[in-house]
Each structure stands twice: as C-alpha cells, then as structure tokens.
Design a protein around this motif. Structure first.
Motif, PDB file in Angstrom:
ATOM      1  N   ASN A 130      16.825   9.219  11.072  1.00  0.00           N
ATOM      2  CA  ASN A 130      15.764   8.605  11.545  1.00  0.00           C
ATOM      3  C   ASN A 130      16.076   7.983  12.794  1.00  0.00           C
ATOM      4  OD1 ASN A 130      13.576   7.060  12.164  1.00  0.00           O
ATOM      5  ND2 ASN A 130      12.994   6.211  10.021  1.00  0.00           N
ATOM      6  N   PRO A 131      15.949   8.594  14.112  1.00  0.00           N
ATOM      7  CA  PRO A 131      16.594   8.082  15.275  1.00  0.00           C
ATOM      8  C   PRO A 131      15.920   6.824  15.607  1.00  0.00           C
ATOM      9  CG  PRO A 131      15.370  10.071  15.497  1.00  0.00           C
ATOM     10  CD  PRO A 131      15.576   9.921  14.053  1.00  0.00           C
ATOM     11  N   GLU A 132      14.573   6.796  15.432  1.00  0.00           N
ATOM     12  CA  GLU A 132      13.772   5.645  15.954  1.00  0.00           C
ATOM     13  C   GLU A 132      14.311   4.388  15.134  1.00  0.00           C
ATOM     14  OE1 GLU A 132       9.347   6.746  17.028  1.00  0.00           O
ATOM     15  OE2 GLU A 132      10.028   7.480  15.005  1.00  0.00           O
ATOM     16  N   ALA A 133      14.589   4.233  13.950  1.00  0.00           N
ATOM     17  CA  ALA A 133      15.098   3.090  13.173  1.00  0.00           C
ATOM     18  C   ALA A 133      16.536   3.057  13.452  1.00  0.00           C
ATOM     19  CB  ALA A 133      14.764   3.338  11.902  1.00  0.00           C
ATOM     20  N   GLY A 134      17.287   4.119  13.669  1.00  0.00           N
ATOM     21  CA  GLY A 134      18.675   3.711  13.939  1.00  0.00           C
ATOM     22  C   GLY A 134      19.430   3.737  12.577  1.00  0.00           C
ATOM     23  N   ALA A 186       0.172   7.245   1.218  1.00  0.00           N
ATOM     24  CA  ALA A 186       0.206   6.059   1.935  1.00  0.00           C
ATOM     25  C   ALA A 186       1.315   5.013   1.696  1.00  0.00           C
ATOM     26  CB  ALA A 186      -1.011   5.280   1.735  1.00  0.00           C
ATOM     27  N   MET A 187       2.074   4.695   2.973  1.00  0.00           N
ATOM     28  CA  MET A 187       3.315   3.983   2.740  1.00  0.00           C
ATOM     29  C   MET A 187       3.172   2.919   3.777  1.00  0.00           C
ATOM     30  SD  MET A 187       6.051   6.727   4.273  1.00  0.00           S
ATOM     31  CE  MET A 187       5.501   7.907   3.353  1.00  0.00           C
ATOM     32  N   GLY A 188       4.414   1.906   3.795  1.00  0.00           N
ATOM     33  CA  GLY A 188       4.608   0.777   4.649  1.00  0.00           C
ATOM     34  C   GLY A 188       4.840   1.370   5.932  1.00  0.00           C
ATOM     35  N   ASP A 189       4.469   0.537   7.143  1.00  0.00           N
ATOM     36  CA  ASP A 189       4.676   0.738   8.414  1.00  0.00           C
ATOM     37  C   ASP A 189       6.114   0.756   9.031  1.00  0.00           C
ATOM     38  OD1 ASP A 189       4.166   1.044  11.006  1.00  0.00           O
ATOM     39  OD2 ASP A 189       3.813  -0.942  11.674  1.00  0.00           O
ATOM     40  N   HIS A 190       7.040   0.433   7.891  1.00  0.00           N
ATOM     41  CA  HIS A 190       8.645   0.418   8.397  1.00  0.00           C
ATOM     42  C   HIS A 190       9.209   1.965   8.335  1.00  0.00           C
ATOM     43  CE1 HIS A 190       8.401   0.139   4.056  1.00  0.00           C
ATOM     44  NE2 HIS A 190       9.705   0.390   4.116  1.00  0.00           N
ATOM     45  N   PHE A 191       8.624   2.877   7.653  1.00  0.00           N
ATOM     46  CA  PHE A 191       9.275   4.068   7.324  1.00  0.00           C
ATOM     47  C   PHE A 191       9.785   4.810   8.508  1.00  0.00           C
ATOM     48  CE2 PHE A 191       9.444   8.387   5.932  1.00  0.00           C
ATOM     49  CZ  PHE A 191      10.248   8.537   4.895  1.00  0.00           C
ATOM     50  N   ASN A 192       9.131   4.936   9.592  1.00  0.00           N
ATOM     51  CA  ASN A 192       9.835   5.544  10.963  1.00  0.00           C
ATOM     52  C   ASN A 192      10.428   4.721  11.781  1.00  0.00           C
ATOM     53  OD1 ASN A 192       7.631   4.143  11.728  1.00  0.00           O
ATOM     54  ND2 ASN A 192       7.170   5.678  13.283  1.00  0.00           N
ATOM     55  N   GLY A 193      10.582   3.540  11.259  1.00  0.00           N
ATOM     56  CA  GLY A 193      11.385   2.509  12.066  1.00  0.00           C
ATOM     57  C   GLY A 193      10.510   1.728  13.035  1.00  0.00           C
TER      58      GLY A 193
END
Length: 396
Positions: free
Chosen positions: A159-163, A195-202
């Motif tokens: 996940n490059p956006e989250a690192g 449906a999942m939380g907003d943090h999955f893609n960082g």
C-alpha cells in the motif's frame, strides 16, 4: 455517480431477497379407540442429505473490480480472482468460505498519479437460494438466483499511499446467478460490494466508508452423487392410520365373537364318562401388528405404544404362545452394517417394553435383526423402518 448506482443496486437486491413468507402447517387428528392424538403435518416435504459428503462444492472464478475511495477521474477496473469452498445445508440455505484478491488502482491526489494497492480478503458468506424458496426445490433447475451476505477480513500487503500494511474487516452483500451445466458442474456470475473503514488505503479524508465492488464469472464443481431426498411425514401418518384401522377391526371382530350366545347343550344320554383331550391351542403366525420408527431412530413413539400393548395383551391371553420380534431398516439410508445394528436396536426397544413394562417372560420372546437385506415392503421404502411380530406355539 456510476459507482454509487452499483452499490445502491446491490443493497436493493439484498433487501428484496430476504422477504420470505413461510407456509403454515396443517393439523390432522388420529383417533384410536378413546385416545386422540394430534399430529402436525407440514405443508411441504422435509429434505435431508443421505451422506455428510453430499452438497459440498468448489468454485473458481475471475472478473473485474474497482476500489471506491478517494479518487480523481473515472473509476479504474482491475482483475479480481476468487476461490470458494461451500456447502448447502438444505435446498434453501448454504454457507461458504470465499477468498478474493488482486490489485486496486486509484488516482490520488491527482489524475496523473496512480497508486497500486495489492490485497487479499477472506469472507464467510451465508447463501440463500431464492429460486428454491419461492418455486420449490428442483435438483435439475437450470437457473437459480442466490443472494448472499457475509463478513470477513481484508489485508493490504502493498500500500504505497499508507507506506505500511493495512487491515480492514468489511461486511458485504451480493447476488449470484447460477447456471446448471450438468450434475457435477455449474457456471456462475456473481456481483459483490463490501463496506470498510476509511483507513484501508491509507488516506483518511473525503469518503468515510470505502468499498470494493466486483463482478466475477467462473465454474463450480459439485461433490456427491445425491443432492437432497424428500421425506413426507403425511404419507407415513396415513400408513400408521391404516395399520391402526386394521387393529381396531380385529378388536371389533373379536368382541362380536365373544358376545355370541352358545346354543343350548343337548341332553346327555350316556352315563359313561368320556375324557375329552384338551384341544391343542394354535398360535396365529401372522399377528397383523407392527411398530413403525422414524428415520435413523430406535425409539418407540407414543403413537406406536398401543401396538406394543396389543401384543402384550395377546401374549397374556395366550400363555401357550410365543412371539418373534423382527426388526428391519430401509435400504436407501445407511450402509448394510449400520442398518443391521439399527434393526437390532429397534427390536431390542420393543422387547424391553414387553418384558420390563408389561411383565412378559423373556423366554417367550425371540428377537431377530434383519437389517436392510430383507425389505418387507419393496415398493415403498419408507414402510421398511419397522418391527414385525409373528406368533408360534410354545415348546413344552
């Protein structure tokens, strides 16, 4: 806006799928002399799987998916892979474990920057065969509509956006169209949205809920030669009523015979005393009394206790007669070895009631276990879950 319409379509399909009205049960009253028993008779037959290994299946499919999250421009579609192992518990409800994965593409924070998020997810799904519920079970139905819902876990290992690696526990709904090709193989088309939380893609901004929507096509391999078999309690009830009617007819004939007056005896003109030997008592080998059992059961039901009582009463009134108790099992359920043990348990259950409850001497009873090798009723398999009595003269 197009992606929102996809989610709304899935939600409306799931809500419509769970509208279910179940037909009620009718009641029938069975009268045996002064005893009245009320039995519930279902409006449709019960179904069961003859073997534990039946109705398992393995599905493999591929298709397209898109990641609904913070995004610039039109949605991006990528390859989605799916592998599922499941089992139908009955013709209407099933469960499965579904693994999915692939790469998710998003443009963020500008259209010129594309992020590649690789992930894997596992869902536990509850399946509902809507077509069988509304139209009745048909093993050879070509097209089936199957809504489902599930919960699971998703893991983004790149996940490059989250690192760093991210996790989520999505809930999902979907719809599956199943097309029967032949007994062991199906083709399917399946849509799912989670449906999942907003943090999955960082990226924690914009959308509060992220979602992966997918459309999968593939093949399903089904295991087991037999799917489901029907069991109709109403037919068994009719058989029991017929047997009880025969018993009552025999009782009525016996009472009529006992009520007849003897003709006047002729005058004795011979003074010599003649000793007349006592007539040899005969024991009817066909007692026309049986005890029926439910499938895979050796318990004598309350309805069948009257037949055991009749045998005990007959033996008390005929002390010079013995009885043979022969147990059977139907050949279409279980193995021959298992059925032999089951028929013995059924015969033992009847013998225990005769000896312990009604005080019949065990020496007057012979127990026989015939298993399923011999079928007294070859034209109706359900009649062979039975114990049959036959009489014989005692050996002195």
């Amino acid at each position: 806006m197009k992606t929102k319409h996809v989610l709304y379509s899935f939600a409306l399909a799931a809500i419509a799928s769970f509208a279910f009205v179940e037909t009620g049960s009718a009641q029938v009253t069975v009268v045996e002399e002064e005893v009245t028993v009320t039995e519930l008779i279902p409006g449709k037959p019960y179904y069961y799987a003859p073997k534990v290994g039946n109705n398992w299946y393995l599905s493999l499919g591929a298709g397209a998916q898109t990641f609904l999250t913070e995004h610039k421009g039109d949605p991006s579609y990528t390859l989605a892979m799916s592998l599922a192992l499941g089992k139908w518990l009955n013709p209407y409800v099933g469960i499965r474990l579904n693994a999915m994965g692939g790469s998710l593409h998003t443009h963020w924070p500008t259209k010129e920057i594309m992020n590649h998020t690789r992930y894997a997810a596992v869902y536990g799904d509850l399946m509902w065969d809507l077509t069988s519920t509304l139209g009745g079970y048909n093993e050879k139905r070509v097209v089936s509509i199957i809504p489902f819902a599930g919960i699971g876990g998703a893991f983004a290992f790149k996940n490059p956006e989250a690192g760093h690696r991210t996790y989520a526990f999505p809930v999902s709904i979907g719809m599956k169209l199943n097309f029967r090709l032949f007994h062991y193989l199906d083709f399917f088309l399946e849509g799912r949205a989670n449906a999942m939380g907003d943090h999955f893609n960082g990226v924690v901004e914009g959308k509060q809920v992220e979602s992966i929507a997918s459309l999968i096509g593939g093949f399903t391999v089904k295991f087991g030669k037999t799917r489901f078999k029907a069991y109709d309690p109403y037919a068994d009830r009719m058989i029991i009523n017929d047997l009880n009617g025969k018993v009552n007819n025999l009782r009525s004939a016996l009472e009529t015979c006992e009520a007849r007056e003897c003709p006047p005896c002729p005058e004795v003109t011979v003074t010599e005393v003649v000793t007349v030997p006592e007539p040899v008592q005969t024991c009817n080998p066909d007692l026309s009394i049986v005890v029926r059992f439910k499938i895979n059961s050796a318990v004598v039901s309350q309805e069948e206790m009257v037949n055991v009582y009749n045998i005990a009463d007959w033996m008390k009134r005929n002390p010079n007669c013995n009885v043979t108790v022969a147990g059977y099992a139907d050949k279409e359920t279980g193995t021959p070895a298992y059925n032999m043990q089951l028929s013995k348990k059924r015969a033992d259950a009847v013998v225990n009631i005769l000896t312990k409850k009604y005080g019949i001497n065990a020496n007057r009873i012979k127990m026989v276990a015939n298993g399923s090798d011999t079928q007294p009723y070859p034209k109706n398999n359900n009649w062979n879950r039975i114990v049959i009595f036959s009489g014989s003269a005692s050996q002195k």
